[in-house]
Design an enzyme around this catalytic site. Structure first.
Site, PDB file in Angstrom:
ATOM      1  N   LYS A   4       0.844  -1.201   0.000  1.00  0.00           N
ATOM      2  CA  LYS A   4       0.000   0.000   0.000  1.00  0.00           C
ATOM      3  C   LYS A   4       0.881   1.254   0.000  1.00  0.00           C
ATOM      4  O   LYS A   4       2.090   1.177   0.269  1.00  0.00           O
ATOM      5  CB  LYS A   4      -0.911  -0.021   1.234  1.00  0.00           C
ATOM      6  CG  LYS A   4      -0.155   0.031   2.558  1.00  0.00           C
ATOM      7  CD  LYS A   4      -1.064  -0.312   3.738  1.00  0.00           C
ATOM      8  CE  LYS A   4      -0.305  -0.254   5.048  1.00  0.00           C
ATOM      9  NZ  LYS A   4      -1.099  -0.742   6.190  1.00  0.00           N
ATOM     10  N   TYR A   6      15.471  30.427   8.771  1.00  0.00           N
ATOM     11  CA  TYR A   6      14.249  31.092   9.236  1.00  0.00           C
ATOM     12  C   TYR A   6      14.188  31.098  10.755  1.00  0.00           C
ATOM     13  O   TYR A   6      14.511  30.095  11.406  1.00  0.00           O
ATOM     14  CB  TYR A   6      13.013  30.357   8.714  1.00  0.00           C
ATOM     15  CG  TYR A   6      12.722  30.545   7.258  1.00  0.00           C
ATOM     16  CD1 TYR A   6      12.502  31.810   6.716  1.00  0.00           C
ATOM     17  CD2 TYR A   6      12.636  29.445   6.411  1.00  0.00           C
ATOM     18  CE1 TYR A   6      12.211  31.973   5.369  1.00  0.00           C
ATOM     19  CE2 TYR A   6      12.333  29.594   5.059  1.00  0.00           C
ATOM     20  CZ  TYR A   6      12.123  30.867   4.551  1.00  0.00           C
ATOM     21  OH  TYR A   6      11.834  31.011   3.221  1.00  0.00           O
TER      22      TYR A   6
HETATM   23  C1  LIG Z   1      -0.353  -1.671   6.902  1.00  0.00           C
HETATM   24  C2  LIG Z   1      -0.927  -2.969   7.289  1.00  0.00           C
HETATM   25  C3  LIG Z   1      -0.118  -4.106   7.374  1.00  0.00           C
HETATM   26  C4  LIG Z   1       1.392  -4.050   7.280  1.00  0.00           C
HETATM   27  O1  LIG Z   1       1.913  -3.594   8.500  1.00  0.00           O
HETATM   28  P1  LIG Z   1       3.474  -3.517   8.766  1.00  0.00           P
HETATM   29  O2  LIG Z   1       3.578  -3.129  10.202  1.00  0.00           O
HETATM   30  O3  LIG Z   1       4.002  -2.451   7.854  1.00  0.00           O
HETATM   31  O4  LIG Z   1       4.057  -4.829   8.469  1.00  0.00           O
HETATM   32  C5  LIG Z   1      -0.746  -5.330   7.585  1.00  0.00           C
HETATM   33  N1  LIG Z   1      -2.084  -5.415   7.746  1.00  0.00           N
HETATM   34  C6  LIG Z   1      -2.875  -4.327   7.721  1.00  0.00           C
HETATM   35  C7  LIG Z   1      -4.325  -4.485   7.924  1.00  0.00           C
HETATM   36  C8  LIG Z   1      -2.333  -3.069   7.505  1.00  0.00           C
HETATM   37  O5  LIG Z   1      -3.124  -1.989   7.483  1.00  0.00           O
END
Ligand SMILES: *Cc1c(COP(=O)(O)O)cnc(C)c1O
Length: 366
Positions: free
Chosen positions: A39, A260
């Site tokens: 994702k 800044y």
């Molecule tokens: C993002 C996510 C993962 C992966 O999590 P990590 O800690 O990056 O391994 C797995 N399952 C769900 C439902 C998620 O939202």
């Protein structure tokens, strides 16, 4: 002059290390299928490159957050299952079969939507079911699971292919909640007793032990080199290196100020390097007067405020700091987790914030 020679910032992604980290997760959970969470464009590293590399390593199950992400990913990944964690919204159902995407159903509404879509199409449609065991985020609560267990017709037209839940504090092994969620998941999934694999573990829970691994794991962060066991040395191979270009080097002396807000005051003769990376690139403003970079093995501190396009480092006594040279913002000796700690956030946010201006460069695959 190549694109890399003139790039203001270069992110090098080692696809061989991503594949090695996937195999490392698989070795840690030998009884389970190991999926991959890609994702947010593979946590900012580029899903169009990362997902096919994982497929070549043997991964066959991928997770994205949204339908849009799934549609994009399918273009880079002709084979393999793609789960959409967010599931369908009314009106988006047809996108799933059109692009070979499998929804995760997170609520009674989504189950009803998918069931009626399947019945309208006159065919059984695959889906995953998400049970909430302690996040209060997505997923069916206990009463919804009970209703489903008591009335199977709610699943008419749906062929369940995974039943999953998500852990709240798997990166803290001592928390009682880890066992509580495991037990809640066993109880709820047992109540449904669907003929499909179970899935509970993201990166950190894979390392909690075999009890949490079930039939399918869902690592994300660990694949990208973040440490899934923060209280121990990182078992994952480093994946990324982020380098920024030095635009200018200047000599300074007391009583000058930097940046800044004039938040840094020069107290002695020294040299500053002005680097072509700023908060617009995901180099967080909270790194102002707190972050470090590395040049030729020397740690150099951020001085003054990080601005949109530029960050200033104190390179006094570091001869390698010259205009045109590159400075390591994330790399050996200073990984994304370390930078995140300086910025007051987590490695996940560092990776996913890396901006579009940064040139991505892929290495490490035959
Ligand atoms: C993002 C996510 C993962 C992966 O999590 P990590 O800690 O990056 O391994 C797995 N399952 C769900 C439902 C998620 O939202």
């Amino acid at each position: 002059m190549s694109e890399t020679d003139r790039a203001a910032a270069v992110l090098t992604v080692d696809l061989g290390a991503v594949a090695a980290n996937w195999r490392r997760c698989a070795a840690q959970a030998p009884g389970a299928e190991t999926g991959a969470v890609v994702k947010a464009d593979s946590y900012g590293l580029g899903a169009a490159k990362v997902a096919p590399a994982l497929f070549r390593a043997g991964c066959r199950t991928f997770f994205v957050a949204t339908v849009e992400e799934g549609i994009h990913l399918r273009q880079a990944l002709p084979e393999g299952r793609i789960f959409v964690l967010g599931g369908p919204l009314p009106g988006t159902e047809a996108e799933f079969p059109a692009h070979g995407l499998t929804p995760i159903l997170n609520s009674p509404e989504q189950i009803a939507l998918w069931s009626s879509f399947a019945r309208r199409r006159g065919e059984a449609l695959e889906a995953g079911l998400h049970l909430d065991t302690g996040m209060s985020r997505l997923g069916l609560d206990r009463p919804a699971v009970e209703r489903l267990a008591d009335d199977r017709s709610l699943l008419d037209g749906i062929r369940p292919v995974v039943v999953m839940s998500h852990m709240a504090c798997a990166d803290e092994p001592a928390r009682e909640m880890n066992t509580a969620q495991l037990e809640a998941f066993r109880a709820l999934a047992g109540r449904l007793a669907l003929p499909c694999p179970l899935s509970l573990a993201a990166s950190s829970a894979i390392f909690l032990g075999p009890d949490w691994q079930f039939g399918l794991t869902r690592p994300g962060a660990a694949l990208y080199g973040l440490n899934p066991v923060p209280d121990q040395p990182n078992p994952m191979a480093p994946v990324i290196r982020l380098r920024g270009r030095i635009l200018q080097v200047r000599d300074v002396d007391s009583p000058m100020t930097v940046g800044y807000g004039a938040t840094h005051r020069i107290t002695r003769k020294g040299r500053l390097a002005i680097v072509s990376v700023g908060y617009a690139d995901g180099y967080f403003r909270t790194l102002s007067n707190r972050g470090h970079a590395v040049i030729e093995g020397e740690r150099v501190p951020v001085v003054g405020r990080v601005s949109m396009d530029l960050t200033i480092f104190d390179v006094t006594g570091v001869d390698a700091a010259r205009p045109g040279a590159m400075i390591d913002l994330i790399g050996p000796g200073h990984d994304a987790d370390a930078l995140a700690a300086e910025a007051g956030t987590i490695g996940y946010e560092v990776l996913t914030a890396l901006g579009n201006r940064i040139q991505r460069h892929y290495v490490g695959e035959a």
